[in-house]
Design a protein around this motif. Structure first.
Motif, PDB file in Angstrom:
ATOM      1  N   VAL A  40      10.662  16.817  -0.194  1.00  0.00           N
ATOM      2  CA  VAL A  40      10.862  15.939   0.884  1.00  0.00           C
ATOM      3  C   VAL A  40       9.446  15.705   1.341  1.00  0.00           C
ATOM      4  O   VAL A  40       9.247  14.485   2.080  1.00  0.00           O
ATOM      5  N   TYR A  41       8.417  16.457   1.111  1.00  0.00           N
ATOM      6  CA  TYR A  41       7.211  16.480   1.669  1.00  0.00           C
ATOM      7  C   TYR A  41       6.182  15.548   0.896  1.00  0.00           C
ATOM      8  O   TYR A  41       5.902  16.051  -0.087  1.00  0.00           O
ATOM      9  N   ARG A  42       5.394  14.791   1.646  1.00  0.00           N
ATOM     10  CA  ARG A  42       4.341  14.085   1.333  1.00  0.00           C
ATOM     11  C   ARG A  42       3.124  14.970   1.071  1.00  0.00           C
ATOM     12  O   ARG A  42       2.981  15.863   1.825  1.00  0.00           O
ATOM     13  N   GLY A  43       2.449  14.604  -0.288  1.00  0.00           N
ATOM     14  CA  GLY A  43       1.392  15.524  -0.370  1.00  0.00           C
ATOM     15  C   GLY A  43       1.461  16.694  -1.168  1.00  0.00           C
ATOM     16  O   GLY A  43       0.642  17.645  -1.599  1.00  0.00           O
ATOM     17  N   MET A  44       2.721  17.077  -1.148  1.00  0.00           N
ATOM     18  CA  MET A  44       3.140  18.274  -2.046  1.00  0.00           C
ATOM     19  C   MET A  44       3.722  17.545  -3.325  1.00  0.00           C
ATOM     20  O   MET A  44       4.986  17.673  -3.577  1.00  0.00           O
ATOM     21  N   ASP A  45       3.031  17.563  -4.220  1.00  0.00           N
ATOM     22  CA  ASP A  45       3.297  16.915  -5.595  1.00  0.00           C
ATOM     23  C   ASP A  45       3.359  17.807  -6.847  1.00  0.00           C
ATOM     24  O   ASP A  45       4.236  18.105  -7.407  1.00  0.00           O
ATOM     25  N   ILE A  46       2.086  18.568  -7.028  1.00  0.00           N
ATOM     26  CA  ILE A  46       2.022  19.310  -8.077  1.00  0.00           C
ATOM     27  C   ILE A  46       2.803  20.737  -8.162  1.00  0.00           C
ATOM     28  O   ILE A  46       3.592  20.933  -9.020  1.00  0.00           O
ATOM     29  N   GLY A  47       2.760  21.429  -6.894  1.00  0.00           N
ATOM     30  CA  GLY A  47       3.449  22.380  -6.773  1.00  0.00           C
ATOM     31  C   GLY A  47       4.734  22.692  -6.729  1.00  0.00           C
ATOM     32  O   GLY A  47       5.465  23.622  -6.872  1.00  0.00           O
ATOM     33  N   THR A  48       5.273  21.337  -6.275  1.00  0.00           N
ATOM     34  CA  THR A  48       6.941  21.142  -6.191  1.00  0.00           C
ATOM     35  C   THR A  48       7.482  20.391  -7.709  1.00  0.00           C
ATOM     36  O   THR A  48       8.732  20.207  -7.870  1.00  0.00           O
ATOM     37  N   ALA A  49       6.654  20.390  -8.552  1.00  0.00           N
ATOM     38  CA  ALA A  49       6.948  19.818  -9.805  1.00  0.00           C
ATOM     39  C   ALA A  49       7.559  18.275  -9.400  1.00  0.00           C
ATOM     40  O   ALA A  49       8.654  17.912 -10.156  1.00  0.00           O
ATOM     41  N   LYS A  50       7.162  17.594  -8.624  1.00  0.00           N
ATOM     42  CA  LYS A  50       7.569  16.301  -8.259  1.00  0.00           C
ATOM     43  C   LYS A  50       7.487  15.188  -9.264  1.00  0.00           C
ATOM     44  O   LYS A  50       6.657  15.224 -10.147  1.00  0.00           O
ATOM     45  N   PRO A  51       8.497  14.512  -9.436  1.00  0.00           N
ATOM     46  CA  PRO A  51       8.417  13.307 -10.707  1.00  0.00           C
ATOM     47  C   PRO A  51       7.282  12.546 -10.437  1.00  0.00           C
ATOM     48  O   PRO A  51       6.899  12.185  -9.397  1.00  0.00           O
ATOM     49  N   PHE A 231      -3.274  22.246  -8.919  1.00  0.00           N
ATOM     50  CA  PHE A 231      -2.338  22.832  -7.781  1.00  0.00           C
ATOM     51  C   PHE A 231      -3.477  23.268  -6.752  1.00  0.00           C
ATOM     52  O   PHE A 231      -3.145  23.069  -5.807  1.00  0.00           O
ATOM     53  N   ILE A 232      -4.173  24.268  -7.066  1.00  0.00           N
ATOM     54  CA  ILE A 232      -5.218  24.860  -6.336  1.00  0.00           C
ATOM     55  C   ILE A 232      -6.067  23.625  -5.411  1.00  0.00           C
ATOM     56  O   ILE A 232      -6.128  23.855  -4.259  1.00  0.00           O
ATOM     57  N   ASP A 233      -6.426  22.819  -6.110  1.00  0.00           N
ATOM     58  CA  ASP A 233      -7.148  21.533  -5.065  1.00  0.00           C
ATOM     59  C   ASP A 233      -5.992  20.955  -4.276  1.00  0.00           C
ATOM     60  O   ASP A 233      -6.427  20.518  -3.185  1.00  0.00           O
ATOM     61  N   GLU A 234      -4.831  20.891  -4.680  1.00  0.00           N
ATOM     62  CA  GLU A 234      -3.672  20.231  -3.916  1.00  0.00           C
ATOM     63  C   GLU A 234      -3.602  21.209  -2.637  1.00  0.00           C
ATOM     64  O   GLU A 234      -3.486  20.744  -1.494  1.00  0.00           O
ATOM     65  N   VAL A 235      -3.542  22.383  -2.974  1.00  0.00           N
ATOM     66  CA  VAL A 235      -3.440  23.191  -1.773  1.00  0.00           C
ATOM     67  C   VAL A 235      -4.572  23.135  -0.746  1.00  0.00           C
ATOM     68  O   VAL A 235      -4.519  23.360   0.465  1.00  0.00           O
ATOM     69  N   GLU A 247       2.202  29.505   7.999  1.00  0.00           N
ATOM     70  CA  GLU A 247       3.666  29.985   8.378  1.00  0.00           C
ATOM     71  C   GLU A 247       4.794  28.874   8.512  1.00  0.00           C
ATOM     72  O   GLU A 247       5.719  29.005   8.684  1.00  0.00           O
ATOM     73  N   LEU A 248       4.356  27.577   8.267  1.00  0.00           N
ATOM     74  CA  LEU A 248       5.016  26.599   8.266  1.00  0.00           C
ATOM     75  C   LEU A 248       6.090  26.812   7.183  1.00  0.00           C
ATOM     76  O   LEU A 248       5.816  27.104   5.959  1.00  0.00           O
ATOM     77  N   PRO A 249       7.443  26.067   7.334  1.00  0.00           N
ATOM     78  CA  PRO A 249       8.118  26.254   5.931  1.00  0.00           C
ATOM     79  C   PRO A 249       7.703  25.582   4.815  1.00  0.00           C
ATOM     80  O   PRO A 249       7.916  26.206   3.524  1.00  0.00           O
ATOM     81  N   SER A 250       7.201  24.430   4.903  1.00  0.00           N
ATOM     82  CA  SER A 250       6.753  23.665   3.827  1.00  0.00           C
ATOM     83  C   SER A 250       5.682  24.634   3.125  1.00  0.00           C
ATOM     84  O   SER A 250       5.639  24.676   1.647  1.00  0.00           O
ATOM     85  N   MET A 251       4.574  25.194   3.664  1.00  0.00           N
ATOM     86  CA  MET A 251       3.636  25.893   3.207  1.00  0.00           C
ATOM     87  C   MET A 251       4.074  27.357   2.740  1.00  0.00           C
ATOM     88  O   MET A 251       3.357  28.150   2.013  1.00  0.00           O
ATOM     89  N   ARG A 252       5.113  27.821   3.087  1.00  0.00           N
ATOM     90  CA  ARG A 252       6.013  29.051   2.598  1.00  0.00           C
ATOM     91  C   ARG A 252       6.640  28.714   1.276  1.00  0.00           C
ATOM     92  O   ARG A 252       7.348  29.634   0.974  1.00  0.00           O
ATOM     93  N   ALA A 253       6.627  27.437   0.727  1.00  0.00           N
ATOM     94  CA  ALA A 253       7.396  27.288  -0.415  1.00  0.00           C
ATOM     95  C   ALA A 253       6.763  27.958  -1.587  1.00  0.00           C
ATOM     96  O   ALA A 253       5.872  28.351  -1.532  1.00  0.00           O
TER      97      ALA A 253
END
Length: 322
Positions: A40-51, A231-235, A247-253
């Motif tokens: 659901v989160y924008r900008g989280m593409d590589i680490g989520t294996a987003k299509p 992935f490291i560049d994305e984070v 500590e945000l839920p998105s960043m604790r994925a």
């Protein structure tokens, strides 16, 4: 009157859910709905294996890229969004195909949720700030003081559910357990019969390799590929934002937490890689545990070549397609 059809395609991470969903969308009048708390989160593409953008252009997925990483997104939010999307797809004469690995979302969609208070950003921010200062163990202890039943169900390292349970109490003065008891006639068990019938005829599918070792290897290969893809560049880009913290839920994925710690200098590259792979395997184990308790579930082997034909045969058996 018969209920409209829907397809649930579930499975652990790295099992091939998306690939099978795309194959089914090529041969069925389907529209895809993502069931994933990270996609659901924008900008989280590589680490989520987003299509990829190319895949999403050819096969649009609803409920992808609908929130910023600093925003809350609950199971109740998902249920409301998914119900609206399914109604829209059904009205167009097509079949909703829900695909993902967030089993809590699937369960909430099927069984409904107690009528609890909506998210309170101020209360949530206060809880997250307390967690950042004192740790999630302290949050778990706070919850245990006011709602021991919920604390017993929620692991101390599950920040999203801890936050929600304590938020419900602090915003309303009523515990999550009490809300559930009100909904289920005095039974706080989340498996109690739900009130509202799910208004679709759904076929429940799960895909996974038959051998656990194969899934573990796929997870390791995919995590290392994510690192190669940036992935490291994305984070790093996410960390550069002023509105995000660890500590945000998105960043604790899964994966993001391990890379964040690496960028904090807490682990080496090799340690981060190993921890990321282990955390992903643990996620897959939890997903499989959910699925083992799922009724009316048809299992598919990730390595089989006849999965599409098997699904089509199952669909015909329940008159979802002719």
């Amino acid at each position: 009157m018969s209920l409209p059809p829907a397809i649930f395609l579930m499975g652990p991470t790295a099992s091939g859910k998306t690939d099978l969903a795309l194959e089914l969308a090529r041969v069925l009048p389907c529209e895809l709905i993502s069931v994933d708390s990270a996609l659901v989160y924008r900008g989280m593409d590589i680490g989520t294996a987003k299509p990829s953008p190319e895949v999403l252009e050819s096969f649009p997925h609803r409920l992808i890229d609908i929130r910023e990483p600093n925003e809350a997104y609950s199971a109740a939010d998902f249920c409301a969004d998914a119900r609206a999307a399914m109604a829209d797809i059904t009205a167009a004469g097509r079949i909703p195909l829900l695909v993902g690995g967030t089993m809590l979302y699937f369960k909430a969609l099927l069984e409904g949720l107690a009528d609890m208070p909506s998210a309170d950003p101020a209360v949530r921010a206060n809880i997250e700030a307390q967690a950042a200062h004192e740790g999630w163990g302290a949050i778990h202890r706070c919850l245990a003081e006011v709602d021991p039943e919920s604390a017993a169900r929620i692991h101390p390292n599950d920040p999203q559910r801890l936050t929600r349970a304590l938020e419900v109490y602090r915003s309303s003065g009523v515990t999550m357990t009490e809300y559930r008891m009100r909904q289920h006639g005095g039974n706080a068990d989340s498996s109690a019969p739900f009130i509202e019938q799910f208004p679709y005829t759904a076929i429940h599918l799960a895909i996974a390799p038959r051998e656990r070792a194969i899934l573990h290897e796929r997870i390791a290969v995919r995590f290392r590929l994510m690192l190669e893809q940036g992935f490291i560049d994305e984070v790093t880009r996410l960390r550069a934002r002023n509105d995000l913290h660890a500590e945000l839920p998105s960043m604790r994925a899964v994966g993001y937490r391990q890379v964040w710690e690496y960028l904090d200098g807490k682990t080496s590259f090799d340690e981060m890689t190993e921890r990321g792979i282990i955390a992903t395997r643990q996620l897959a184990k939890r997903q499989l545990t959910w699925l083992r308790g799922w009724s009316q579930l048809q299992w598919l082997d990730s390595l089989a070549r006849d999965n599409v034909s098997r699904v089509l045969k199952s669909l015909k058996a329940v008159s979802i397609c002719s």
